[in-house]
Design an enzyme around this catalytic site. Structure first.
Site, short mmCIF file in Angstrom:
data_model
loop_
_atom_site.label_atom_id
_atom_site.label_comp_id
_atom_site.label_asym_id
_atom_site.label_seq_id
_atom_site.Cartn_x
_atom_site.Cartn_y
_atom_site.Cartn_z
N GLU A 25 -3.09 -4.61 -3.09
CA GLU A 25 -3.60 -5.50 -4.14
C GLU A 25 -3.64 -4.79 -5.49
OE1 GLU A 25 -4.83 -4.75 -1.18
OE2 GLU A 25 -6.25 -6.22 -0.45
N CYS B 172 -10.73 -2.97 -4.26
CA CYS B 172 -9.80 -4.00 -4.75
C CYS B 172 -10.55 -5.23 -5.26
CB CYS B 172 -8.80 -4.37 -3.66
SG CYS B 172 -7.59 -3.08 -3.37
N CYS C 183 -10.32 -4.78 0.34
CA CYS C 183 -11.40 -3.80 0.38
C CYS C 183 -12.29 -3.96 -0.85
CB CYS C 183 -10.84 -2.38 0.46
SG CYS C 183 -10.27 -1.73 -1.12
N CYS D 56 -4.11 0.70 -2.52
CA CYS D 56 -3.96 -0.53 -1.73
C CYS D 56 -2.91 -1.45 -2.36
CB CYS D 56 -5.28 -1.29 -1.69
SG CYS D 56 -6.58 -0.49 -0.76
N GLU E 220 0.36 5.21 0.68
CA GLU E 220 -0.62 6.19 1.19
C GLU E 220 -0.32 7.60 0.67
OE1 GLU E 220 -0.84 5.55 5.45
OE2 GLU E 220 -2.02 3.73 5.09
N ASN F 205 0.85 -1.20 0.00
CA ASN F 205 0.00 0.00 0.00
C ASN F 205 0.88 1.25 0.00
OD1 ASN F 205 0.55 -0.94 2.66
ND2 ASN F 205 -1.17 0.16 3.53
N1 THU Z 1 -5.34 -1.33 2.46
C1 THU Z 1 -4.79 -2.18 1.54
O1 THU Z 1 -3.63 -2.02 1.14
N2 THU Z 1 -5.57 -3.19 1.06
C2 THU Z 1 -6.86 -3.40 1.42
O2 THU Z 1 -7.54 -4.21 0.81
C3 THU Z 1 -7.42 -2.67 2.56
C4 THU Z 1 -6.69 -1.46 2.96
C5 THU Z 1 -4.51 -0.23 2.97
C6 THU Z 1 -4.98 1.13 2.58
C7 THU Z 1 -4.40 1.99 3.67
O3 THU Z 1 -3.07 2.34 3.32
C8 THU Z 1 -4.36 1.09 4.88
O4 THU Z 1 -4.52 -0.23 4.38
C9 THU Z 1 -5.42 1.37 5.91
O5 THU Z 1 -6.66 1.41 5.35
#
Ligand code: THU
Length: 147
Positions: free
Chosen positions: A62, A107, A104, A60, A51, A49
């Site tokens: 994925e 994704c 999520c 994210c 940010e 991920n």
């Molecule tokens: N996140 C992911 O990388 N994948 C997901 O499917 C759920 C959330 C990340 C996004 C963000 O950087 C952190 O997790 C908290 O939400």
């Protein structure tokens, strides 16, 4: 959930997801996610991920893996392994997180588009402790277009 993937192939994918997780750029949440995506041509693309201060521009793990793969010409995907948890820094146990990190909704939609209903989705807490799903189970009756 059954898959025709060999256990060793699953474990390799999980290890690669844990390695990718180390690169997570997470100044806002502290929650680090790694993914490893296996292609039909046996290439594996990893992602973490990434940010953003705007929050909304966060990508994210994925989707990072999928977008890296597509941008390198891959189109046929078999399986993705996902690991995630609050980053513990140097106290972190290797290849271990507390909970399964489920993808999520955004994704899942990207996986539907690019991997299809039969994509194998592995969520892991360690190399030994994982669950194997299909995308169809995680996104039932999902939107796949209008044609
Ligand atoms: N996140 C992911 O990388 N994948 C997901 O499917 C759920 C959330 C990340 C996004 C963000 O950087 C952190 O997790 C908290 O939400």
């Amino acid at each position: 959930m059954k898959t025709n993937m060999a256990d060793a192939a699953i474990v390799e994918l999980i290890e690669m997801a844990f390695e990718a997780r180390k690169n997570a750029y997470i100044p806002y949440s502290g929650y680090a996610v790694g993914a490893a995506l296996a292609c039909a041509d046996s290439r594996i693309f990893t992602g973490c991920n990434v940010e953003n201060a705007s929050f909304g521009a966060t990508n994210c793990a994925e989707r990072t893996a999928f977008f890296k793969a597509v941008s390198e010409g891959a189109r046929d995907f078999r399986a993705i392994a996902i690991v995630g948890g609050v980053w513990q820094g140097q106290d972190e146990k290797p290849y271990s997180v507390k909970d399964y990190a489920y993808p999520c909704g955004i994704c899942r939609q990207v996986m539907k588009e690019l991997g299809g209903d039969d994509l194998t989705v592995i969520v892991a807490r360690s190399r030994e402790d994982y669950k194997v799903w299909t995308l169809a189970k995680l996104l039932p009756e999902g939107f796949g277009g209008w044609q």
